[in-house]
Design a protein around this motif. Structure first.
Motif, mmCIF file in Angstrom:
data_model
loop_
_atom_site.group_PDB
_atom_site.id
_atom_site.type_symbol
_atom_site.label_atom_id
_atom_site.label_comp_id
_atom_site.label_asym_id
_atom_site.label_seq_id
_atom_site.Cartn_x
_atom_site.Cartn_y
_atom_site.Cartn_z
ATOM 1 N N PHE A 29 48.644 51.937 40.786
ATOM 2 C CA PHE A 29 47.909 53.030 41.432
ATOM 3 C C PHE A 29 48.704 54.325 41.336
ATOM 4 O O PHE A 29 49.936 54.324 41.377
ATOM 5 C CB PHE A 29 47.656 52.699 42.909
ATOM 6 N N MET A 90 40.578 49.623 42.473
ATOM 7 C CA MET A 90 40.210 48.193 42.401
ATOM 8 C C MET A 90 41.371 47.359 42.949
ATOM 9 O O MET A 90 42.511 47.456 42.466
ATOM 10 C CB MET A 90 39.987 47.883 40.924
ATOM 11 N N TYR A 91 41.090 46.562 43.954
ATOM 12 C CA TYR A 91 42.166 45.763 44.560
ATOM 13 C C TYR A 91 41.595 44.515 45.217
ATOM 14 O O TYR A 91 40.569 44.585 45.899
ATOM 15 C CB TYR A 91 42.915 46.586 45.614
ATOM 16 N N GLU A 99 39.665 34.016 42.223
ATOM 17 C CA GLU A 99 38.522 33.298 42.800
ATOM 18 C C GLU A 99 37.215 33.974 42.392
ATOM 19 O O GLU A 99 36.167 33.673 42.945
ATOM 20 C CB GLU A 99 38.607 33.322 44.345
ATOM 21 N N GLY A 100 37.311 34.941 41.500
ATOM 22 C CA GLY A 100 36.107 35.637 41.056
ATOM 23 C C GLY A 100 35.751 36.857 41.899
ATOM 24 O O GLY A 100 34.710 37.474 41.681
ATOM 25 N N VAL A 101 36.603 37.230 42.865
ATOM 26 C CA VAL A 101 36.301 38.384 43.720
ATOM 27 C C VAL A 101 36.271 39.671 42.881
ATOM 28 O O VAL A 101 35.338 40.475 42.957
ATOM 29 C CB VAL A 101 37.337 38.519 44.866
ATOM 30 N N ALA A 132 46.172 41.257 34.101
ATOM 31 C CA ALA A 132 45.084 40.714 34.924
ATOM 32 C C ALA A 132 43.913 41.689 34.974
ATOM 33 O O ALA A 132 42.756 41.298 34.761
ATOM 34 C CB ALA A 132 45.591 40.405 36.325
ATOM 35 N N ALA A 135 42.194 42.216 31.470
ATOM 36 C CA ALA A 135 41.357 41.062 31.108
ATOM 37 C C ALA A 135 40.072 41.058 31.931
ATOM 38 O O ALA A 135 38.987 40.783 31.411
ATOM 39 C CB ALA A 135 42.134 39.766 31.331
ATOM 40 N N LEU A 136 40.198 41.397 33.203
ATOM 41 C CA LEU A 136 39.018 41.453 34.073
ATOM 42 C C LEU A 136 38.014 42.476 33.545
ATOM 43 O O LEU A 136 36.819 42.186 33.414
ATOM 44 C CB LEU A 136 39.477 41.819 35.487
ATOM 45 N N TYR A 137 38.504 43.681 33.200
ATOM 46 C CA TYR A 137 37.602 44.726 32.730
ATOM 47 C C TYR A 137 36.990 44.356 31.373
ATOM 48 O O TYR A 137 35.814 44.600 31.122
ATOM 49 C CB TYR A 137 38.342 46.066 32.632
HETATM 50 C C1 COA Z 1 43.257 42.815 38.860
HETATM 51 C C2 COA Z 1 42.662 42.117 40.080
HETATM 52 C C3 COA Z 1 41.712 43.106 40.767
HETATM 53 C C4 COA Z 1 41.869 40.883 39.620
HETATM 54 O O1 COA Z 1 41.143 40.391 40.728
HETATM 55 P P1 COA Z 1 40.735 38.831 40.829
HETATM 56 O O2 COA Z 1 39.823 38.699 41.995
HETATM 57 O O3 COA Z 1 41.946 37.977 40.829
HETATM 58 O O4 COA Z 1 39.954 38.613 39.462
HETATM 59 P P2 COA Z 1 38.902 37.452 39.155
HETATM 60 O O5 COA Z 1 39.283 36.208 39.895
HETATM 61 O O6 COA Z 1 37.521 37.957 39.416
HETATM 62 O O7 COA Z 1 39.122 37.220 37.630
HETATM 63 C C5 COA Z 1 38.192 37.688 36.704
HETATM 64 C C6 COA Z 1 38.814 37.724 35.332
HETATM 65 O O8 COA Z 1 39.933 38.615 35.369
HETATM 66 C C7 COA Z 1 40.980 38.129 34.547
HETATM 67 N N1 COA Z 1 42.151 37.800 35.355
HETATM 68 C C8 COA Z 1 42.251 37.818 36.717
HETATM 69 N N2 COA Z 1 43.501 37.540 37.107
HETATM 70 C C9 COA Z 1 44.222 37.326 35.974
HETATM 71 C C10 COA Z 1 45.597 37.023 35.706
HETATM 72 N N3 COA Z 1 46.487 36.900 36.697
HETATM 73 N N4 COA Z 1 45.995 36.906 34.407
HETATM 74 C C11 COA Z 1 45.113 37.084 33.390
HETATM 75 N N5 COA Z 1 43.800 37.353 33.584
HETATM 76 C C12 COA Z 1 43.365 37.490 34.852
HETATM 77 C C13 COA Z 1 40.445 36.953 33.855
HETATM 78 O O9 COA Z 1 39.811 37.400 32.679
HETATM 79 C C14 COA Z 1 39.400 36.421 34.816
HETATM 80 O O10 COA Z 1 38.498 35.656 34.125
HETATM 81 P P3 COA Z 1 38.613 34.014 34.225
HETATM 82 O O11 COA Z 1 38.139 33.664 35.594
HETATM 83 O O12 COA Z 1 37.709 33.543 33.140
HETATM 84 O O13 COA Z 1 40.053 33.662 34.015
HETATM 85 C C15 COA Z 1 43.774 41.646 41.064
HETATM 86 O O14 COA Z 1 44.704 40.873 40.341
HETATM 87 C C16 COA Z 1 44.497 42.769 41.764
HETATM 88 O O15 COA Z 1 44.049 43.275 42.803
HETATM 89 N N6 COA Z 1 45.656 43.217 41.196
HETATM 90 C C17 COA Z 1 46.497 44.214 41.829
HETATM 91 C C18 COA Z 1 45.865 45.599 41.830
HETATM 92 C C19 COA Z 1 45.429 46.038 40.452
HETATM 93 O O16 COA Z 1 46.105 45.810 39.458
HETATM 94 N N7 COA Z 1 44.263 46.722 40.416
HETATM 95 C C20 COA Z 1 43.717 47.245 39.199
HETATM 96 C C21 COA Z 1 44.025 48.683 39.064
HETATM 97 S S1 COA Z 1 43.349 49.361 37.531
#
Ligand code: COA
Length: 183
Positions: A29, A90-91, A99-101, A132, A135-137
């Protein structure tokens, strides 16, 4: 899990969540916890205003009355840029990750962008190395289009930001824009 737009009554919980986010993830951030902690509650209430045409909205994911995660969306106001929205803040709480949140929040943000007249794309920036989030995006349909070097200063150096965008359906945005831009 229940995902809904935050309203002013959610401001104290949103503030606490984001202050924890800035402290836990200084590389992810741009704001520091100190900068944001100094802002009055009114600033957070304004960010989560429930006015239908507000320039910003924040989506929250709730599990058993706990705010598990958030994602913000801001809309451009100028006519030539109104086809763009930006995903920010995004957090997901560590206890609720993988967990898909996050995926549900991105999906809800894209839905909110689609629901806004004339919006055809969503953009965001993500720190290089934040695997993480990238990959999510990417799974949600975002593609990278550039890297800003030295984007933010953090302890020990600088972090680059990857710029990503998601095409909602730009053709939908064009007619209204062309009309609003006519002399
Ligand atoms: C990035 C973040 C928002 C992901 O949230 P999350 O709820 O864990 O994500 P999801 O469970 O919905 O995962 C969805 C997809 O994201 C990716 N993903 C999530 N966590 C991951 C990890 N630790 N490593 C690699 N891929 C990951 C995967 O593609 C996953 O798909 P899958 O279920 O098929 O593996 C969370 O890790 C976070 O809050 N991080 C700290 C703050 C941050 O970095 N914010 C983004 C600022 S741009």
């Amino acid at each position: 899990m229940n995902v809904r737009r935050l309203v002013p009554a959610d401001a104290p919980g949103y503030r606490d969540l984001m202050l924890a986010a800035y402290a836990q993830h200084p590389d992810a951030f741009t704001s520091t916890p100190q900068e944001r902690a100094a802002l009055p509650l009114a600033w957070w209430e304004a960010r989560v205003t429930d006015a239908p045409a507000a320039n910003e909205c924040v989506l929250g994911a709730w599990t058993n009355d706990t705010l598990a995660g958030v994602a913000g969306l801001s809309f451009e106001t100028r006519a030539k840029a109104r086809h763009k929205a930006t995903l920010f803040g995004m957090y997901v709480r560590p206890a609720h990750r993988q967990e898909g949140v996050g995926a549900r929040l991105v999906e809800a943000a894209l839905e909110a962008a689609r629901g806004r007249d004339g919006v055809g794309l969503v953009q965001l920036t993500v720190s290089a190395g934040n695997r993480a989030a990238q990959a999510l995006y990417a799974r949600a349909g975002f593609v990278p289009f550039g890297v800003e070097p030295f984007a933010v200063a953090v302890e020990g150096g600088f972090v680059a930001k990857v710029h990503m965008w998601c095409d909602l359906d730009l053709s939908r945005a064009h007619p209204a824009h062309l009309q609003s831009l006519a002399p």
